[in-house]
Design a protein around this motif. Sequence first.
Motif, mmCIF file in Angstrom:
data_model
loop_
_atom_site.group_PDB
_atom_site.id
_atom_site.type_symbol
_atom_site.label_atom_id
_atom_site.label_comp_id
_atom_site.label_asym_id
_atom_site.label_seq_id
_atom_site.Cartn_x
_atom_site.Cartn_y
_atom_site.Cartn_z
ATOM 1 N N LEU A 68 0.988 -1.238 0.132
ATOM 2 C CA LEU A 68 0.386 -0.170 -0.402
ATOM 3 C C LEU A 68 0.818 1.190 0.104
ATOM 4 O O LEU A 68 0.382 2.568 -0.522
ATOM 5 N N ARG A 119 0.903 4.112 -2.744
ATOM 6 C CA ARG A 119 0.714 5.302 -3.176
ATOM 7 C C ARG A 119 2.077 6.430 -3.336
ATOM 8 O O ARG A 119 2.483 6.997 -3.779
ATOM 9 N N ALA A 160 -7.865 -5.291 -1.686
ATOM 10 C CA ALA A 160 -8.447 -4.522 -2.521
ATOM 11 C C ALA A 160 -8.518 -2.916 -2.362
ATOM 12 O O ALA A 160 -7.934 -1.464 -3.719
ATOM 13 N N GLU A 161 -7.706 -2.378 -1.514
ATOM 14 C CA GLU A 161 -7.244 -1.093 -1.355
ATOM 15 C C GLU A 161 -5.368 -0.730 -2.385
ATOM 16 O O GLU A 161 -5.480 -0.008 -2.914
ATOM 17 N N ALA A 192 -5.231 -1.963 -4.852
ATOM 18 C CA ALA A 192 -5.071 -2.426 -6.276
ATOM 19 C C ALA A 192 -5.422 -0.681 -7.287
ATOM 20 O O ALA A 192 -5.124 -0.591 -8.105
ATOM 21 N N ARG A 193 -6.503 -0.062 -5.950
ATOM 22 C CA ARG A 193 -6.626 1.588 -6.251
ATOM 23 C C ARG A 193 -5.028 1.922 -6.997
ATOM 24 O O ARG A 193 -5.575 2.679 -7.273
ATOM 25 N N TYR A 194 -4.211 1.896 -6.208
ATOM 26 C CA TYR A 194 -3.030 2.268 -6.188
ATOM 27 C C TYR A 194 -2.284 1.123 -7.318
ATOM 28 O O TYR A 194 -0.915 1.813 -7.370
ATOM 29 N N THR A 213 -4.823 1.362 -14.022
ATOM 30 C CA THR A 213 -6.353 1.766 -12.295
ATOM 31 C C THR A 213 -7.079 1.798 -13.066
ATOM 32 O O THR A 213 -7.223 2.380 -13.941
ATOM 33 N N GLU A 214 -8.354 1.845 -11.808
ATOM 34 C CA GLU A 214 -9.713 2.416 -11.705
ATOM 35 C C GLU A 214 -9.812 3.209 -10.741
ATOM 36 O O GLU A 214 -9.492 3.336 -9.700
ATOM 37 N N VAL A 215 -10.209 4.295 -10.928
ATOM 38 C CA VAL A 215 -10.773 5.664 -10.148
ATOM 39 C C VAL A 215 -12.350 6.151 -10.251
ATOM 40 O O VAL A 215 -12.505 6.194 -11.794
ATOM 41 N N GLN A 216 -13.073 5.872 -9.319
ATOM 42 C CA GLN A 216 -14.348 5.225 -9.524
ATOM 43 C C GLN A 216 -14.630 5.969 -10.504
ATOM 44 O O GLN A 216 -15.717 5.731 -11.310
#
Length: 341
Positions: free
Chosen positions: A21, A25, A66-67, A69-71, A98-101
């Motif tokens: 994580l 980031r 899941a967290e 993967a957001r980054y 990645t995928e954002v919103q």
Amino acid sequence: MTEKYAVVVIGGGAAGLSAALVLGRARHRTLVVDAGEPRNAPAAHMQGYLTRDGMPPTEFLALGRAEIARYGVELVRDRVVEVTRAENLGGVQEKNFTEVQGRAVTEAQGEDPTGAPGEGFTVVLAGGWTVRARRLVVATGLKDELPAVAGVAERFGRDVLHCPFCHGWEVRDQPFGVLASSPASVHQALMVSQWSKDVRFFLHTVAEEELSDEDLRRLAAAGVEVVPGEVAGLVVEDDRLTGVRLADGAEHARSVLFLAPRAVPQTGLLEGLGAELHDTPFGAYPVVDATGLTSVPGVWAAGNAIGFAEQVVHAASGGYRAASAIVGDLLMTDLDAAAQV
């Protein structure tokens, strides 16, 4: 073509996911290799982690995956079978999808320039994939080897337990048994008396004369009853532990049994890299500094890979410390290299 990463994290438990994580980031291309064998898999819940108290370990890990993967951190279900020092890695052009919103985006992460000659590692996976990394986080944990007593393995993590801080509150005030594996098990018997005043200490294969006078005084002061004789098995009724049966046939009514598994550190990869280890009563672990850096340059370790008593909250903290140190290490390495051009 061999995939190149800034960091490969070996192990996807609390330590590995926490490190991933922080690295994600920090815009470093990161791969987590997870064999899917967490140490706390037998447990229905984990305790003592602020805001996560009582959460099932499987849910905790799913949220962590899941967290990251957001980054853009990648995770693969596989096992690392070999790690060797790599030759010059060459330039690593990091592009992260990645995928954002809910919308797909492509974000260019910080580019890792050509590493110094000999910098980095080649990582071979059981599935046949080979990747390269400039830095490694080893979070391979340990395995618990249980005593060979009938019924123990089947009930481990339910009413056969090893950590009172993890499970003591949930079983408080019930009749406890403690299965000795060595004279050092006296400590466990004394500790669990904090959660129940009805504790019997089954010596099992430990002779009573192996206990010191101080041990016996403390056990008596804590109200712990010492029971000599080898334990043959457990008594289970309606899928509940109801007693402990000795080899002579005597049965002791107990609802909970604490024991101390033999810790088997998963240090093979570190040993293969030549990491320095130190012996402890719970196995040999890598020598690390305050950030988790091992004696092998470029290799950090975290979680139960560095010690027996690393709870989930400690493991997550260790992963964070290792990752933040790696971010600084890579940055300074690249700045020094650029300054010499």
